[in-house]
Design an enzyme around this catalytic site. Structure first.
Site, PDB file in Angstrom:
ATOM      1  N   ASP A 352      10.131  30.333  11.382  1.00 13.97           N
ATOM      2  CA  ASP A 352       8.704  30.410  11.650  1.00 13.97           C
ATOM      3  C   ASP A 352       7.972  29.250  10.970  1.00 13.97           C
ATOM      4  O   ASP A 352       8.247  28.946   9.799  1.00 13.97           O
ATOM      5  CB  ASP A 352       8.190  31.753  11.103  1.00 13.97           C
ATOM      6  N   GLU A 389      10.435  26.474  14.794  1.00 15.07           N
ATOM      7  CA  GLU A 389       9.104  26.457  15.393  1.00 15.07           C
ATOM      8  C   GLU A 389       8.470  25.216  14.784  1.00 15.07           C
ATOM      9  O   GLU A 389       8.049  25.232  13.626  1.00 15.07           O
ATOM     10  CB  GLU A 389       8.316  27.718  15.035  1.00 15.07           C
TER      11      GLU A 389
END
Lengths: 706, 104
Positions: A352, A389
């Site tokens: 993330d 990401e």
């Protein structure tokens, strides 16, 4: 037993009846050793440390043992304590030292701190059971057995180009009553739904965060309904080594480790990999107003990026930023991932806001970030998929430029944006779309198509159905006056905002969902499908459902019947991809015939064969893949022709000619009502007209040449 | 010439568990298993009608038994209460053991 005879397994010290001795500095955390438990904890800048021991669930500790000075090695306190009931034990630390925030020091010996290396955390054992807020120790470190019976299991090591990733939320997948299960919302319940995943055809599940987090964090009331809003997604880690107890049906017995491992073992038996969405960019401690759970009290200036004044840098948008390129923190991240790869047989990780992992300790982006390099070359993680990401909330956007070391793949945000614009009929997208369906060679020329994780929807943003039912976000239920969530959704409501009875609009919405899935599943790269999109899951226009523990997020299993056309289409297009290796190349196209088949590996077409209109006004193109070039010419596959017409009128597409012995067969035509919209892969009907196909408005047609 | 057959009957280890198996009682349980392992039985039969709770440590003894006595060992759990069955199922151990109403 031999090990019992070692003299270092005998106590040398005693404190209030508890026997202990000097421990081992490594490994960090609490490790079961013969007769006792070895505790080891790192802290620089502290002046003293106390080990605090609780009987499970008791309000007050039964013992507090200060570490004698001689038990400290460097900045590590270590101690072996004997005769502990390892199943009933909860432990923590008090760290004494200066409280001087402007110097980055926030020691507070009144706080009992969790062990960052704890393998199980107590305190939030059952989802949404109200905690005792007066408890002196909220998140309690516990011990875990590492003797799970894996039998023959090991990570599957499926080539990444062959993966079809299914992004899912552990609770959301089965919590809806329609799942028909007893232990809804748990790891155990997912196990009961493995036949569904197999039938759908996905071969990898990517679980939204399962590291222990606190669903009660920032909980509040929905201003409209009075319902409690919670930390549902879980992007706020309390502990990196512990699975979320509230996701386990056996969490109240402390058996979440076994339950999760059993799920992974079963998924592997069924050919499905398990990927974890991991959040190393920040922690649940927030900024200076947040709770002191662990890192802040152990070693604030090591674990967090701090401004020169001692405040928290906020590149994550959530209050603090983990100091990932500090060598100590980097090692913790490495230890953590190695643990999940080796102890839990995890097949890969999605990081993330991974751009943060490439920032220096002062926040500046690094050209050669040590953490990313360490992960890429780590021996234990050598076969794990690593997916970034590739952006953060501090403005660093690295899609196409994330430091990859030949290993890292990326969530391709540009794929999502281009495909959405193309689908809603924007002009000027054909040039970009050609790059996207080829695995984005414009972004990943050196890295190959497998660097591109393709997606059109994910947990963050509109669900796929909502993308064609809403022009605007409708986030009022989040209680932030609709100010939260993204505004650049590239969505189109097909003529009416929200639900409607208009059959033409509903038909178009379903067609658009099919168009999106069709293009996603025939693109080179690695496709990712969001849980529920295969049955038209709706979030009622909410594009930021992080706090909604209700039907906005739960998979409604009755939609498998009410939207049977979508489910059947999804299931067939996914299995179509699995049957055709020519769709899953690990290298970029070369645009020529390098196997002597008479056709280039890929060719582009339009309403005229062999002529593709890439101009600004074009909303239409087609491509053909030559099956003789599948997997660089090693495998023979069929010819595949895909026509995409995002223009508002139907257009005749001239079909490229096939070798004399081959004919065109129809696999999918999204303009047709179900069941004529797609066919079982392998039993497609032959085309009457082998020279031309009328592709309807806003439609995708897929043909097979065999 | 004479002809002979050496017939071997199944060796069956039987244990009855009552009350709660937690980390402390699991040690006793494990010691018992270790004793029985020395006899290399073919079957391990656990009578658990009056067992009300089995902890993680207790479940591990079953895995230990399998690993100690070989994967051919058949484990029978006889007449367990519903909560015990649930614990065994949720942790996935039901694939390693046979849950039966009675042992004949």
């Amino acid at each position: 037993m031999m090990v019992d005879n070692r003299i270092d397994y005998y106590p040398t010290h005693e404190h209030e009846g508890i026997k202990f001795r000097r421990g081992h500095a490594l490994p960090f955390g609490a490790t079961m050793v013969a007769g006792g438990v070895n505790f080891s904890i790192f802290s620089s800048g502290s002046t003293a440390c106390t080990l605090v021991l609780f009987e499970r669930g008791e309000a007050l500790p039964f013992a507090e043992i200060p570490f004698p000075d001689e038990f400290r090695v460097g900045n590590v306190y270590c101690m072996t304590v004997f005769d502990l009931n390892y199943e009933r034990l909860e432990y923590g630390y008090r760290m004494d030292g200066p409280f001087n925030p402007s110097a980055g020091l926030r020691f507070d010996k009144t706080a009992i701190l969790s062990d960052p290396y704890a393998k199980v955390l107590g305190g939030r054992d059952t989802w949404m059971v109200k905690p005792d807020w007066d408890n002196v120790y909220q998140y309690r470190s516990r011990l875990a057995f590492e003797d799970f019976d894996w039998e023959q299991d090991h990570p599957l090591e499926t080539p990444i180009e062959d993966l079809i990733i299914y992004e899912m939320h552990v609770r959301g997948f089965t919590q809806h009553e329609s799942s028909g299960l007893k232990n809804r919302g748990t790891f155990s319940a997912i196990r009961s739904k493995i036949p569904y995943l197999k039938e759908l055809g996905v071969n990898c599940v990517e679980l939204l965060p399962i590291y222990e987090f606190d669903e009660w964090e920032n909980s509040r009331q929905n201003p409209v309904t009075g319902e409690t809003l919670v930390n549902y997604w879980g992007y706020s880690t309390v502990n990196f080594f512990s699975p979320k107890a509230g996701y386990a049906a056996t969490g109240k017995f402390g058996m979440q480790v076994d339950e999760l491992k059993t799920l992974i073992k079963e998924l592997h038996k069924n050919g499905i990999e398990v990927m974890l969405d991991v959040v190393f960019n920040h922690t649940a401690e927030g900024d200076q107003r947040g709770p002191t759970i662990s890192f802040r009290g152990l070693d604030n200036k090591t674990y967090y990026m701090l401004t020169p004044e001692g405040y928290y840098f906020n590149f994550s948008g959530t209050g603090n930023t983990l100091n990932c390129n500090n060598p100590v923190v980097r090692n913790m991240v490495l230890d953590c991932l190695r643990y999940w790869a080796s102890e839990y047989h995890i097949d890969g990780f999605r990081f993330d806001l991974a751009a943060i992992l490439g920032r220096a300790q002062n926040g500046a982006p690094l050209s050669n970030p040590p953490l990313l390099e360490s992960l890429a070359y780590d021996p234990v993680l050598a076969k794990c998929k690593l997916i970034a990401e590739a952006w953060d909330a501090g403005g660093l956007y690295q899609v196409g430029s994330f430091p990859a070391y030949g290993r890292w793949a990326e969530w391709n945000g540009k794929y999502r944006d281009n495909l959405r614009k193309f689908l809603k009929g924007d002009a000027g997208e054909v040039g970009d779309m050609i790059q996207r369906i080829m695995g984005s060679p414009d972004l990943y020329s050196m890295r190959g198509p497998t660097a591109s994780i393709n997606f059109v929807s994910c947990h963050d943003g509109f669900s796929l159905y909502d993308m064609f039912a809403y022009n605007e976000k409708h986030n009022e239920a989040n209680g932030e006056n609709n100010n939260d969530g993204a505004n650049d959704n590239n969505s189109w409501n097909c003529g009416h905002e929200g639900e409607t009875d208009d059959p033409a609009i509903n038909f178009l919405r379903h067609k658009q969902v099919k168009n999106a899935l069709a293009i996603l599943l025939v693109s080179q790269g690695v496709p990712m499908v969001l849980m529920g999109d295969e049955v038209g899951r709706t979030q009622k226009g909410n594009n930021n459902t992080y706090c909604q523990d209700n039907e906005l997020n739960w998979f409604d299993w009755s939609q498998q019947e009410t939207n049977a056309d979508l489910y059947t289409f999804s299931q067939r297009i996914i299995n179509f991809r699995r049957q055709h290796p020519v769709l899953r190349s690990s290298t970029h196209f070369q645009y020529w015939d390098y196997v002597g088949s008479g056709y280039p590996d890929i060719s582009f077409h339009g309403t005229k064969a062999w002529s593709c209109d890439r101009s600004e006004s074009s909303r239409t193109f087609a491509f053909m893949l030559c099956g003789d070039h599948a997997k660089q010419g090693v495998i023979k596959d069929d010819m595949i022709y895909v026509a995409m017409n995002m223009y508002w009128g139907g257009l005749h597409f001239e079909l490229p000619g096939l070798p004399p012995e081959k004919k065109w067969y129809l696999f999918a035509n999204t303009d047709m009502p179900s069941p004529g919209d797609c066919f079982v892969p392998g039993s497609e009907p032959i085309l009457e007209n082998q020279h031309e196909f009328l592709v309807g408005s806003r439609s995708v047609v897929i043909l097979i040449g065999r | 010439m004479s002809f002979s057959i050496l017939a071997e009957t199944k060796k069956i280890a039987k244990i009855t568990l009552m009350g709660e198996v937690d980390s402390l009682s699991a040690r006793e349980f494990q010691k018992e298993i270790e004793k029985m392992a020395a006899e290399s039985p073919d079957e391990l039969v656990l009578f658990v009608e009056n067992l009300t709770f089995i902890s993680s440590a207790g479940l591990r003894v079953l895995i230990f038994a399998k690993q100690k006595m070989g994967s051919n060992l058949a484990i029978y759990i006889v007449n367990p209460q519903e909560s015990i069955v649930e614990t065994i199922e949720k942790t996935g151990l039901q694939h390693s053991v046979n849950i039966v109403d009675q042992y004949l």
